[in-house]
Design a protein around this motif. Structure first.
Motif, short mmCIF file in Angstrom:
data_model
loop_
_atom_site.label_atom_id
_atom_site.label_comp_id
_atom_site.label_asym_id
_atom_site.label_seq_id
_atom_site.Cartn_x
_atom_site.Cartn_y
_atom_site.Cartn_z
N VAL A 51 -7.06 55.54 1.51
CA VAL A 51 -6.08 54.50 1.21
C VAL A 51 -5.18 55.06 0.11
N ILE A 52 -4.00 54.43 -0.05
CA ILE A 52 -3.07 54.91 -1.06
C ILE A 52 -2.59 53.75 -1.93
N ILE A 53 -2.26 54.09 -3.20
CA ILE A 53 -1.57 53.18 -4.10
C ILE A 53 -0.17 53.76 -4.32
N VAL A 54 0.85 52.95 -4.03
CA VAL A 54 2.24 53.39 -4.15
C VAL A 54 2.80 52.92 -5.49
N PHE A 55 3.60 53.75 -6.13
CA PHE A 55 4.28 53.37 -7.38
C PHE A 55 5.56 54.20 -7.50
N GLY A 56 6.46 53.75 -8.36
CA GLY A 56 7.74 54.44 -8.49
C GLY A 56 8.56 54.41 -7.22
N TRP A 57 8.34 53.37 -6.37
CA TRP A 57 8.98 53.33 -5.05
C TRP A 57 10.47 52.99 -5.18
N GLN A 58 11.30 53.91 -4.67
CA GLN A 58 12.74 53.71 -4.63
C GLN A 58 13.22 53.34 -3.22
N SER A 59 12.61 54.01 -2.26
CA SER A 59 12.96 53.81 -0.86
C SER A 59 11.83 54.38 -0.02
N ASP A 60 11.98 54.28 1.30
CA ASP A 60 10.92 54.77 2.19
C ASP A 60 10.74 56.28 2.13
N THR A 61 11.67 56.98 1.52
CA THR A 61 11.53 58.43 1.41
C THR A 61 11.58 58.91 -0.05
N GLN A 62 11.37 57.98 -0.99
CA GLN A 62 11.35 58.35 -2.41
C GLN A 62 10.33 57.49 -3.16
N TYR A 63 9.19 58.09 -3.49
CA TYR A 63 8.16 57.36 -4.24
C TYR A 63 6.99 58.30 -4.55
N ILE A 101 -8.67 69.67 1.33
CA ILE A 101 -7.42 70.07 1.94
C ILE A 101 -6.25 69.53 1.12
N TYR A 102 -5.14 70.20 1.23
CA TYR A 102 -3.98 69.94 0.38
C TYR A 102 -3.52 68.48 0.40
N PRO A 103 -3.45 67.81 1.55
CA PRO A 103 -2.84 66.47 1.54
C PRO A 103 -3.78 65.34 1.17
N HIS A 104 -4.98 65.65 0.67
CA HIS A 104 -5.96 64.59 0.43
C HIS A 104 -6.42 64.53 -1.02
N ASN A 105 -6.74 63.28 -1.43
CA ASN A 105 -7.40 63.04 -2.71
C ASN A 105 -6.61 63.62 -3.87
N GLY A 106 -5.37 63.17 -4.00
CA GLY A 106 -4.52 63.68 -5.06
C GLY A 106 -3.39 62.72 -5.36
N ILE A 107 -2.48 63.19 -6.19
CA ILE A 107 -1.26 62.45 -6.52
C ILE A 107 -0.09 63.20 -5.88
N PHE A 108 0.78 62.44 -5.19
CA PHE A 108 1.82 63.07 -4.39
C PHE A 108 3.18 62.44 -4.69
N LYS A 109 4.20 63.22 -4.38
CA LYS A 109 5.58 62.75 -4.52
C LYS A 109 6.29 62.95 -3.19
N VAL A 110 6.99 61.90 -2.74
CA VAL A 110 7.89 61.99 -1.60
C VAL A 110 9.30 61.84 -2.15
N ASN A 111 10.12 62.87 -1.98
CA ASN A 111 11.47 62.82 -2.53
C ASN A 111 12.44 63.40 -1.50
N ASN A 112 12.63 62.64 -0.43
CA ASN A 112 13.50 63.05 0.67
C ASN A 112 13.08 64.40 1.25
N GLY A 159 10.38 51.89 -10.38
CA GLY A 159 10.23 51.62 -8.96
C GLY A 159 9.24 50.50 -8.71
N ARG A 160 9.05 50.21 -7.45
CA ARG A 160 8.14 49.15 -7.04
C ARG A 160 6.76 49.73 -6.74
N VAL A 161 5.79 48.88 -6.46
CA VAL A 161 4.42 49.31 -6.24
C VAL A 161 3.93 48.77 -4.90
N GLY A 162 2.85 49.37 -4.39
CA GLY A 162 2.34 48.92 -3.11
C GLY A 162 0.99 49.51 -2.77
N PHE A 163 0.58 49.24 -1.53
CA PHE A 163 -0.74 49.65 -1.04
C PHE A 163 -0.62 50.02 0.43
#
Length: 701
Positions: free
Chosen positions: A582-594, A605-616, A678-682
């Motif tokens: 599951v993920i906790i979203v924060f700093g949400w600007q848009s669907d491709t920035q958070y 593996i790289y995409p799991h159990n960490g903190i990530f940034k999506v920035n276009n 930004g906004r927050v989510g789940f």
């Protein structure tokens, strides 16, 4: 679903220890090793060091000029700004610090400025040799505790065997280089440059280019009149050949041993130093009397706890295990029959099949096992004949006075990656299993959260990602951090807490209900009282690689700056699916920035159990727990229970911390300043799960 290749036979850490006496030690060197146990071990220590909420504040203390190996190196790992190996304060009350550079100079540092005190390389030219092997050259210096009166200090340097003019006192076959211990006597101990005499004490020949004499030192807890006062300890490696032979267990050789000698004695075979009468193997037939402890591969650094007198040694492993040992007279640490708490098979024809579980009758061999250890965690598909790039740098139990949060902690690190870690000295007990290893956060005096690579990389020739970390102390027991990469030293001048700041007073509670959430795909969500349920896994959407399905909280402020999210979460995907999340979203600007915190069972593996940034662009991992190869923080959630989660984001500093189940220490930490609000989510990347009691505290943007 992601599958990690090349990781079979995972076993939990072993917690077997055994006492040793001189008798059992002798037996262990004579009895043939046990038959191999079935089932090679590929991941001996599953747990990774845990992140600590404690951070060290580092202030640059001094830096050193460029130095060059001789001969010109073929190994690019030797191309460093200055190959500084330690920092120590002269025991004369002057406040001067001594720093040896492997390429030949002994520096004294006064008021933060280094100057050359002694040119060791020129003294022993042309045979002085520092251009091959990571530890060759002028390796270490130790000042006699009564240096102020007698002016004596001791050095290690290496000489090319083909140019050396003296025969070694002890030697392996086909000697390539010689490690030499010299005693120097300064005419005026208070002078800023050396003038005086020197004499050779001991010369050891090595059959390989690595694992020579790594450190020499005096026990700082011994007082004048004590039996250990003025006795010199020497950490002698196996020459790099112990992996193929029995030299570290051969009592007739000093290789792979910790030695203890009396520099002022004369009863050694060469007559230039003494062998203390209370050394554990004195008088034993066929044994070198200088030996204090047995069974080392590369005994890199050792130190004494100034409060208890206990000796700890950081030992660089061969195949998988980096170890911290508590050392006592007569100990046998098992190499090359053992690596850490595992059987090491020298005869295996398969390079990956080297480690095996201990046999049921292991106690009879009398080996001593680590009090703390971590493993190499190689990348999937790793070539077992290559170097992973992991090696322990032994450190010190902090007993200074300015950093109360560090008192009683054994601070050490990984010399390649530059991670700085600690264990509690009281927890490092024989027979009690492995002590927990904590990874320390690092800060500049300006308050910036950094990694050692951020500090050691600028100005570093060669690989800027290789820190070449070392530690030192001064007379007061304060800590110093060294990097060969750019030839700098930092002093630890303070401590602070990770992501510690006031997030604000605005609070949003009672967030259940469909009206409070905006999902990506509303049909996949259910709302039951306070529970927010992602009931159907999302699917990949056009655009950058990012979580498939999430819902943004629209109750409360339109956006948050500093924020703390508290929630209960549950993973509803079956536990058999190891990469569920599951993920906790924060700093949400848009669907491709958070940003998002990914909480998973899988940390391999790289995409799991960490903190990530999506920035276009495809999601980028930004947490400080991923080792860059194969392993991140320990799994966040491994069951179907509810778990407490807290995410803290402080945009002013860029610090992010993720806590699970109320632990004081964060599971994950990061620093990034891309999104300041930004906004927050789940949601989830591609699984199902739910949250409840989703509460937000912070400052409206």
């Amino acid at each position: 679903m992601f599958i990690r290749a090349g990781r079979t036979g995972r076993l939990r850490r072993a917690a077997l220890t055994a006492g040793v006496t001189a008798a059992t030690l002798v037996l262990s060197t004579l009895v043939a090793g046990p038959a191999q146990a079935a089932g090679a071990v590929y991941d001996p220590i599953r747990e990774t060091p845990t992140q600590s909420r404690l951070g060290l504040v580092l202030q640059e203390f001094t830096s050193f000029p460029q130095s060059e190996p001789n001969p010109a190196p073929t190994d690019q790992r030797l191309m460093r700004k200055a190959r500084i190996n330690t920092i120590t304060e002269l025991p004369d009350g002057s406040g001067r610090r001594a720093v040896p550079d492997l390429n030949g100079n002994l520096y004294l540092v006064e008021n933060g400025v280094p100057h050359v005190y002694l040119d060791v390389a020129s003294t022993f030219a042309p045979q002085f040799f520092s251009g091959r092997g990571l530890g060759q050259g002028f390796g270490y210096v130790a000042f006699h505790p009564d240096f102020k009166r007698n002016g004596r200090f001791y050095t290690i340097h290496t000489e090319q065997a083909s140019l050396a003019t003296r025969t070694p006192d002890y030697a392996q076959p086909n000697t390539i280089y010689q490690g030499v211990i010299n005693e120097w006597t300064a005419t005026d101990p208070a002078a800023d440059t050396f003038s005086g005499t020197h004499r050779e004490l001991l010369r050891i020949g090595f059959g390989g280019q690595v694992h020579g004499i790594q450190e020499i030192n005096f026990n700082p807890t011994a007082k004048s009149g004590d039996s250990d006062y003025g006795l010199l300890y020497l950490a002698v490696g196996d020459g790099g050949v112990g992996v193929r032979n029995t030299d570290p267990q051969n009592m007739a050789m000093p290789h792979g041993k910790l030695l203890r000698i009396d520099p002022q004695g004369t009863n050694a075979p060469n007559g230039r130093y003494g062998i203390p009468a209370d050394n554990p193997f004195v008088g034993q037939a066929g044994a070198v009397g200088e030996v204090y402890a047995v069974g080392f591969r590369d005994p890199h650094r050792f130190s004494w706890d100034r409060a208890t007198g206990r000796m700890f040694l950081g030992h660089i492993g061969e195949h998988a295990v980096e170890s911290i040992y508590e050392v006592r007279a007569g100990d046998n640490f098992g190499w090359s029959e053992r690596e850490g708490s595992w059987v090491f098979d020298k005869t295996s024809t398969k390079p990956c099949d080297k480690l095996y579980p201990l046999p049921a009758d292991d106690a009879k061999y009398g080996y001593i096992y680590p009090v703390a250890a971590y493993d190499h965690d190689p990348a999937p598909g790793w070539n077992c004949t290559s170097d992973v790039g992991v090696a322990v740098a032994g450190g010190f139990v902090y007993r200074g006075h300015t950093l109360p949060a560090l008192i009683g902690k054994y601070v050490f690190g990984d010399l390649v990656e530059g991670r700085i870690m600690y264990t509690e000295a009281d927890e490092m007990q024989r027979g009690a299993g492995l002590a927990t290893i904590h990874q320390l956060a690092l800060y500049t005096t300006a308050g910036d959260l950094v990694r050692m690579r951020d500090l050691s990389g600028p100005g570093a020739p060669g690989d800027p990602n290789r820190v070449d970390l070392r530690f030192g102390t001064d007379a007061a027991g304060e800590l110093y951090i060294l990097a060969k990469a750019n030839g700098k030293i930092w002093k630890v001048v303070g401590t602070r807490t990770v992501a510690d700041g006031d997030v604000g007073k605005t609070k949003v509670v009672h967030t259940g209900g469909a009206d409070n959430w905006t999902p990506v795909t509303p049909s996949k969500w259910q709302f039951d009282g306070d529970e927010v349920i992602l009931a159907e896994a999302g699917v990949s959407r056009p655009g950058p690689r990012r979580p498939f399905e999430y819902a943004i909280l629209n109750k409360g402020p339109a956006a948050w700056s500093s924020v703390q999210i508290d929630a209960r979460v549950r993973l509803d995907t079956p536990v058999e699916v190891t990469n569920r999340d599951v993920i906790i979203v924060f700093g949400w600007q848009s669907d491709t920035q958070y940003y998002y915190a990914h909480l998973s069972t899988d940390n391999t593996i790289y995409p799991h159990n960490g903190i990530f940034k999506v920035n276009n662009a495809d999601r980028e991992r930004i947490d400080q727990q991923w080792n860059g190869r194969s392993r991140g923080a320990n799994p966040a959630i491994v069951d179907t229970d509810w778990h407490k989660v807290r995410v803290v984001h402080l945009p002013a500093t860029g610090e992010i911390a993720v806590y699970v189940d109320g632990h004081r220490d964060p599971l994950l930490t990061a620093k990034d300043t891309t999104f300041t609000s930004g906004r927050v989510g789940f949601g989830s990347f591609d699984n199902i799960g739910r949250t409840r009691l989703f509460t937000v505290t912070g400052s409206p943007a």
